[in-house]
Design a protein around this motif. Sequence first.
Motif, mmCIF file in Angstrom:
data_model
loop_
_atom_site.group_PDB
_atom_site.id
_atom_site.type_symbol
_atom_site.label_atom_id
_atom_site.label_comp_id
_atom_site.label_asym_id
_atom_site.label_seq_id
_atom_site.Cartn_x
_atom_site.Cartn_y
_atom_site.Cartn_z
ATOM 1 N N TYR A 92 0.764 -1.140 0.043
ATOM 2 C CA TYR A 92 0.154 0.040 -0.084
ATOM 3 C C TYR A 92 0.760 1.152 -0.141
ATOM 4 C CZ TYR A 92 -3.953 -3.088 1.394
ATOM 5 O OH TYR A 92 -4.940 -4.007 1.459
ATOM 6 N N ALA A 93 2.019 1.257 0.626
ATOM 7 C CA ALA A 93 2.957 2.361 0.666
ATOM 8 C C ALA A 93 3.579 2.340 -0.783
ATOM 9 C CB ALA A 93 4.035 1.912 1.609
ATOM 10 N N ALA A 94 3.658 1.450 -1.313
ATOM 11 C CA ALA A 94 4.145 1.594 -2.869
ATOM 12 C C ALA A 94 2.984 2.217 -3.833
ATOM 13 C CB ALA A 94 4.719 0.229 -3.413
ATOM 14 N N ASP A 95 1.811 1.989 -3.398
ATOM 15 C CA ASP A 95 0.672 2.662 -4.166
ATOM 16 C C ASP A 95 0.936 4.191 -4.023
ATOM 17 O OD1 ASP A 95 -0.312 -0.110 -4.719
ATOM 18 O OD2 ASP A 95 -1.744 0.107 -3.479
ATOM 19 N N VAL A 96 0.952 4.519 -2.671
ATOM 20 C CA VAL A 96 1.329 6.005 -2.503
ATOM 21 C C VAL A 96 2.415 6.401 -3.138
ATOM 22 C CG1 VAL A 96 1.533 7.865 -1.186
ATOM 23 C CG2 VAL A 96 0.015 5.701 -0.445
ATOM 24 N N THR A 97 3.607 6.028 -3.279
ATOM 25 C CA THR A 97 4.694 6.370 -3.768
ATOM 26 C C THR A 97 4.729 6.426 -5.417
ATOM 27 O OG1 THR A 97 5.775 4.265 -3.473
ATOM 28 C CG2 THR A 97 6.584 6.051 -2.065
ATOM 29 N N ASP A 98 4.036 5.365 -6.010
ATOM 30 C CA ASP A 98 3.869 5.061 -7.299
ATOM 31 C C ASP A 98 3.046 6.262 -7.933
ATOM 32 O OD1 ASP A 98 5.612 3.177 -7.070
ATOM 33 O OD2 ASP A 98 3.890 1.425 -7.504
ATOM 34 N N LEU A 99 1.902 6.407 -7.110
ATOM 35 C CA LEU A 99 1.021 7.244 -7.634
ATOM 36 C C LEU A 99 1.335 8.896 -7.657
ATOM 37 C CD1 LEU A 99 -1.947 8.212 -8.669
ATOM 38 C CD2 LEU A 99 -2.643 8.384 -6.401
ATOM 39 N N LEU A 100 2.048 9.278 -6.149
ATOM 40 C CA LEU A 100 2.752 10.535 -6.392
ATOM 41 C C LEU A 100 3.769 10.784 -7.138
ATOM 42 C CD1 LEU A 100 2.486 11.246 -2.362
ATOM 43 C CD2 LEU A 100 0.891 11.919 -4.198
ATOM 44 N N GLY A 101 4.505 9.999 -7.489
ATOM 45 C CA GLY A 101 5.461 9.877 -8.612
ATOM 46 C C GLY A 101 5.247 10.131 -10.025
ATOM 47 N N LEU A 153 2.268 11.907 -10.486
ATOM 48 C CA LEU A 153 1.494 12.989 -10.427
ATOM 49 C C LEU A 153 2.619 14.160 -10.299
ATOM 50 C CD1 LEU A 153 -1.521 12.225 -8.412
ATOM 51 C CD2 LEU A 153 -1.253 12.372 -10.871
ATOM 52 N N GLY A 154 3.828 13.727 -10.146
ATOM 53 C CA GLY A 154 4.996 14.521 -9.793
ATOM 54 C C GLY A 154 4.986 15.190 -8.623
ATOM 55 N N VAL A 155 4.388 14.859 -7.630
ATOM 56 C CA VAL A 155 4.231 15.176 -6.324
ATOM 57 C C VAL A 155 5.333 14.557 -5.269
ATOM 58 C CG1 VAL A 155 2.678 15.541 -4.107
ATOM 59 C CG2 VAL A 155 1.810 15.487 -6.409
ATOM 60 N N LYS A 156 6.275 15.525 -5.036
ATOM 61 C CA LYS A 156 7.576 15.038 -4.159
ATOM 62 C C LYS A 156 7.271 14.700 -2.710
ATOM 63 C CE LYS A 156 11.084 16.494 -7.178
ATOM 64 N NZ LYS A 156 10.132 16.777 -8.393
#
Length: 271
Positions: free
Chosen positions: A79-88, A90-93
């Motif tokens: 689930y943490a990877a879902d967040v990092t993948d999505l934010l990546g 979307l260009g959100v650092k």
Amino acid sequence: MTRQYCHIGSRTIAYLDSTPGQTSLRACVLLHAFPLGANMWEPQMRAIPAGWRLIALDLRGFGGSTDVDSVTAVGMEDYAADVTDLLGELGVKKAVIGGLSMGGYAAFALLRSAPEMVEALILADTRSGADTPEGRANRRGMLAVVDREGPSGVAREMMPKLIGRTTQETNASMEPNVRRLIKQQSPVGVRCAILRMMHRPDSTPLLSSITVPTLIIVGAEDELTPAAESQRMAEAIPGSKLVIIPDAGHLSNLEQPVAFNAALNEFLASL
Ligand code: MLT
């Protein structure tokens, strides 16, 4: 607010976005409880303060997000990877990361895997500890329920504790609404979530090392993750703020959205 889909390889991550494409806004990501999806955050999506972009994703296997087929090797770090993948994508650092209950477990996993992405933390109706042996036995029972009856059976088993006493007595539409949110989920997503929660590590040793601003919210009538759990986390996380919401149970954001949004928005304004 619109529902968006992000495709990464063969995977899809579905999410609600208050202001799609607005990369100049600061981002707050909200992670849902078990066994619901991103839709549970609609009352918050409607009240996002100026200057902020709210993103609520369906964790893998929930709502419109796909999961891998395997149900054997899964962990909260997925689930943490879902967040990092999505934010990546979307260009959100960096973002404020908030999670309710299972969403809080996922927020702890993100703190472990990508602390540099966490600007601040919101822990709602959750706990830092791992499952007890008794808790794991209950999860095994829940696996049998989902295999036999699907998400409807899980809804029936959990409902008495998901919603607080006051809401049960005063808001007749809440139970069918929550039941509807649960029945939208797939049996495999629910099954994998149970396995992920069951094998999650103890995050309590992490608490004293949290240095980002942290808001802890809990419904005063929460039976699944009682206020005492939140009080313990508040004592352990340096400088954290605890808000106890009266007349709310475990789903405090749905049961008392005005009070929840006030706490959330005041916290965001303070950052
Ligand atoms: C949740 O609301 O996410 C679940 O109740 C968490 C849990 O079962 O530990």
